[in-house]
Design a protein around this motif. Structure first.
Motif, PDB file in Angstrom:
ATOM      1  N   CYS A 177      11.949   4.275  -4.261  1.00 38.01           N
ATOM      2  CA  CYS A 177      13.328   3.943  -4.673  1.00 38.01           C
ATOM      3  C   CYS A 177      13.598   4.421  -6.093  1.00 38.01           C
ATOM      4  O   CYS A 177      14.684   4.949  -6.387  1.00 38.01           O
ATOM      5  CB  CYS A 177      13.556   2.440  -4.569  1.00 38.01           C
ATOM      6  N   ASP A 178      12.634   4.251  -6.980  1.00 40.17           N
ATOM      7  CA  ASP A 178      12.796   4.708  -8.372  1.00 40.17           C
ATOM      8  C   ASP A 178      12.930   6.229  -8.438  1.00 40.17           C
ATOM      9  O   ASP A 178      13.734   6.760  -9.219  1.00 40.17           O
ATOM     10  CB  ASP A 178      11.598   4.256  -9.209  1.00 40.17           C
ATOM     11  N   THR A 186       4.982   7.823  -0.965  1.00 38.62           N
ATOM     12  CA  THR A 186       4.583   7.403  -2.311  1.00 38.62           C
ATOM     13  C   THR A 186       3.441   6.394  -2.269  1.00 38.62           C
ATOM     14  O   THR A 186       3.357   5.494  -3.095  1.00 38.62           O
ATOM     15  CB  THR A 186       5.791   6.787  -3.043  1.00 38.62           C
ATOM     16  N   SER A 187       2.533   6.543  -1.324  1.00 45.20           N
ATOM     17  CA  SER A 187       1.465   5.574  -1.093  1.00 45.20           C
ATOM     18  C   SER A 187       0.492   5.482  -2.264  1.00 45.20           C
ATOM     19  O   SER A 187       0.261   6.460  -2.987  1.00 45.20           O
ATOM     20  CB  SER A 187       0.686   5.949   0.169  1.00 45.20           C
ATOM     21  N   ASN A 188      -0.100   4.302  -2.396  1.00 44.36           N
ATOM     22  CA  ASN A 188      -1.196   4.109  -3.342  1.00 44.36           C
ATOM     23  C   ASN A 188      -2.517   4.578  -2.753  1.00 44.36           C
ATOM     24  O   ASN A 188      -3.447   4.928  -3.490  1.00 44.36           O
ATOM     25  CB  ASN A 188      -1.309   2.633  -3.731  1.00 44.36           C
ATOM     26  N   GLU A 210       3.255   7.747 -11.390  1.00 40.32           N
ATOM     27  CA  GLU A 210       3.925   6.737 -12.207  1.00 40.32           C
ATOM     28  C   GLU A 210       4.998   7.331 -13.113  1.00 40.32           C
ATOM     29  O   GLU A 210       5.228   6.850 -14.212  1.00 40.32           O
ATOM     30  CB  GLU A 210       2.895   5.969 -13.041  1.00 40.32           C
ATOM     31  N   ASN A 211       5.656   8.365 -12.627  1.00 41.80           N
ATOM     32  CA  ASN A 211       6.679   9.024 -13.442  1.00 41.80           C
ATOM     33  C   ASN A 211       7.826   9.449 -12.524  1.00 41.80           C
ATOM     34  O   ASN A 211       7.893  10.596 -12.087  1.00 41.80           O
ATOM     35  CB  ASN A 211       6.088  10.229 -14.170  1.00 41.80           C
ATOM     36  N   PRO A 212       8.745   8.521 -12.221  1.00 42.83           N
ATOM     37  CA  PRO A 212       9.823   8.858 -11.279  1.00 42.83           C
ATOM     38  C   PRO A 212      10.707   9.994 -11.757  1.00 42.83           C
ATOM     39  O   PRO A 212      11.197  10.786 -10.947  1.00 42.83           O
ATOM     40  CB  PRO A 212      10.602   7.547 -11.146  1.00 42.83           C
ATOM     41  N   GLN A 237       0.820  -1.208   0.000  1.00 40.95           N
ATOM     42  CA  GLN A 237       0.000   0.000   0.000  1.00 40.95           C
ATOM     43  C   GLN A 237       0.858   1.264   0.000  1.00 40.95           C
ATOM     44  O   GLN A 237       0.487   2.284  -0.589  1.00 40.95           O
ATOM     45  CB  GLN A 237      -0.916  -0.002   1.224  1.00 40.95           C
ATOM     46  N   LYS A 238       2.020   1.202   0.659  1.00 47.25           N
ATOM     47  CA  LYS A 238       2.889   2.377   0.761  1.00 47.25           C
ATOM     48  C   LYS A 238       3.754   2.566  -0.492  1.00 47.25           C
ATOM     49  O   LYS A 238       4.416   3.594  -0.636  1.00 47.25           O
ATOM     50  CB  LYS A 238       3.779   2.260   1.996  1.00 47.25           C
ATOM     51  N   ASN A 239       3.793   1.566  -1.368  1.00 47.69           N
ATOM     52  CA  ASN A 239       4.489   1.655  -2.651  1.00 47.69           C
ATOM     53  C   ASN A 239       5.943   2.120  -2.518  1.00 47.69           C
ATOM     54  O   ASN A 239       6.390   3.029  -3.224  1.00 47.69           O
ATOM     55  CB  ASN A 239       3.723   2.611  -3.587  1.00 47.69           C
TER      56      ASN A 239
END
Length: 359
Positions: free
Chosen positions: A197-198, A263-265, A307-309, A190-192
């Motif tokens: 990291c990315d 960076t949670s979902n 979705e764009n590190p 859930q916390k992604n």
């Protein structure tokens, strides 16, 4: 008045656990009798609450959270442990049949820890669950709208989770040529954290070679700990895993970093974000739960794409370039404008007293 908390699993680290800790202490100061009913192993937070005067009733079942096994294993015991309570605060939904075996004399309040749309995508199912409750507490007006859209008919109160006070002394800015970014909390899907990291790797690669280096400091543990350590082992960005931390260490942890990633979902009020701001550091977060409301003032940080590190890294770098003169006290002053702890505590006490007396 007797207040009981039906928590389900009580984790070592978590926003709901910290909220419960803070509210329990405030209720004890008001001479209320407090009982916590939960599933937990050895837990320092529960130990502190017991010493403060709360009664803790727990079962030692922790595994199987993904399938709610501990929550349902707790129910037969909760039937007895909740007896005599005037108000029961629920923090996790059950199937409707489960509520039939809980004490009916008490008033039951449901606290939404996440966006109602995330918790209850099935509108009909949500209405069936909420038909049991005498009141609902949610953190944002937009969450209240979602509840109304799902047919909730009981009274709905909008009260944020209890915010931390600002640190007594603003923490100082790091003056080295190392940009330290931290992440605090459970390392769960859930916390992604893999996305964090990315983002950090993209940030490390985007900075001028030899001028500023980047370090990523991870505080907490979870089911993804091993895979994250393996992933970061091959990255350019230096990453350190510090393991489980005590809440008393939060201000120190914040002071050792220049900013924090979330960076949670999905999220609710996100106590971690408030803890970071209260100690004077910016938050860089995905736009979920209450985080867009928390980060309305740009001085508090920035909302990142999910979705764009590369773009997320650019936004973090830009924030530090534009806010070179921003101090920890500047961040704290902005935070305090919207998160007055005493006012929030008073709202919870008034709500519980009102509902308890209505019975």
């Amino acid at each position: 008045m007797k207040v009981a908390f039906l928590n389900g699993v009580f984790a070592r680290i978590g926003g709901i656990e910290e909220f419960t800790h803070d509210l329990v202490l405030e209720l004890l100061r008001k001479d209320m009798a407090v009982r916590i009913v939960c599933a937990s192993l050895k837990n320092p937070t529960l130990d502190r609450l017991k010493r403060a005067g709360a009664k803790v009733r727990k079962i030692p079942v922790y595994h199987g959270c993904r399938w709610n096994i501990p929550d349902y294993a707790l129910l037969p015991f909760a039937c007895f442990w909740l007896r005599g309570a005037d108000v029961v605060i629920h923090q996790k939904p059950f199937a409707k049949w489960a509520y039939r075996i809980l004490p009916q004399r008490a008033k039951h309040i449901y606290l939404t820890s996440y966006s109602p749309a995330d918790q209850f995508p099935d509108i009909a199912g949500a209405k069936r669950v909420f038909s049991f409750f005498d009141g609902v507490v949610t953190q944002l007006e937009s969450f209240k709208v979602e509840l109304l859209e799902r047919g909730v008919e009981c009274p709905i109160s909008v009260i944020p989770l209890i915010p931390p006070r600002i640190a007594e002394l603003p923490v100082s800015q790091n003056e080295s040529r190392i940009l330290r970014i931290g992440m605090m909390g459970r390392l769960e899907p859930q916390k992604n954290p893999a996305y964090a990291c990315d983002v950090m790797e993209a940030l490390s690669q985007s900075l001028p070679e030899g001028k500023v280096s980047v370090e990523f400091h991870v505080y907490g543990e979870g089911s993804l700990s091993s895979s994250l350590k393996k992933k970061t082992g091959s990255l350019k960005c230096k990453t350190e895993f510090h393991g489980v931390y005590e809440r008393s260490a939060v201000e120190r942890i914040v002071s050792e970093n220049d900013g924090f990633l979330i960076t949670s979902n999905s999220e609710g009020q996100c106590i971690v974000a408030l803890e970071i701001l209260a100690a004077g550091r910016p938050v860089f977060a995905t736009p979920v739960g209450a985080l867009p409301a928390i980060l309305t003032d740009p001085i508090r940080g920035a909302l990142l794409p999910r979705e764009n590190p590369g773009e997320a890294a650019k936004m973090i770098r830009t924030w530090f370039e534009l806010n070179r003169l921003t101090s920890a006290s500047d961040v704290q002053k902005s935070y305090q404008k919207n998160y007055d702890r005493d006012a929030v505590v008073a709202a919870y006490v008034d709500l519980l007293l009102g509902i308890g007396r209505s019975g």
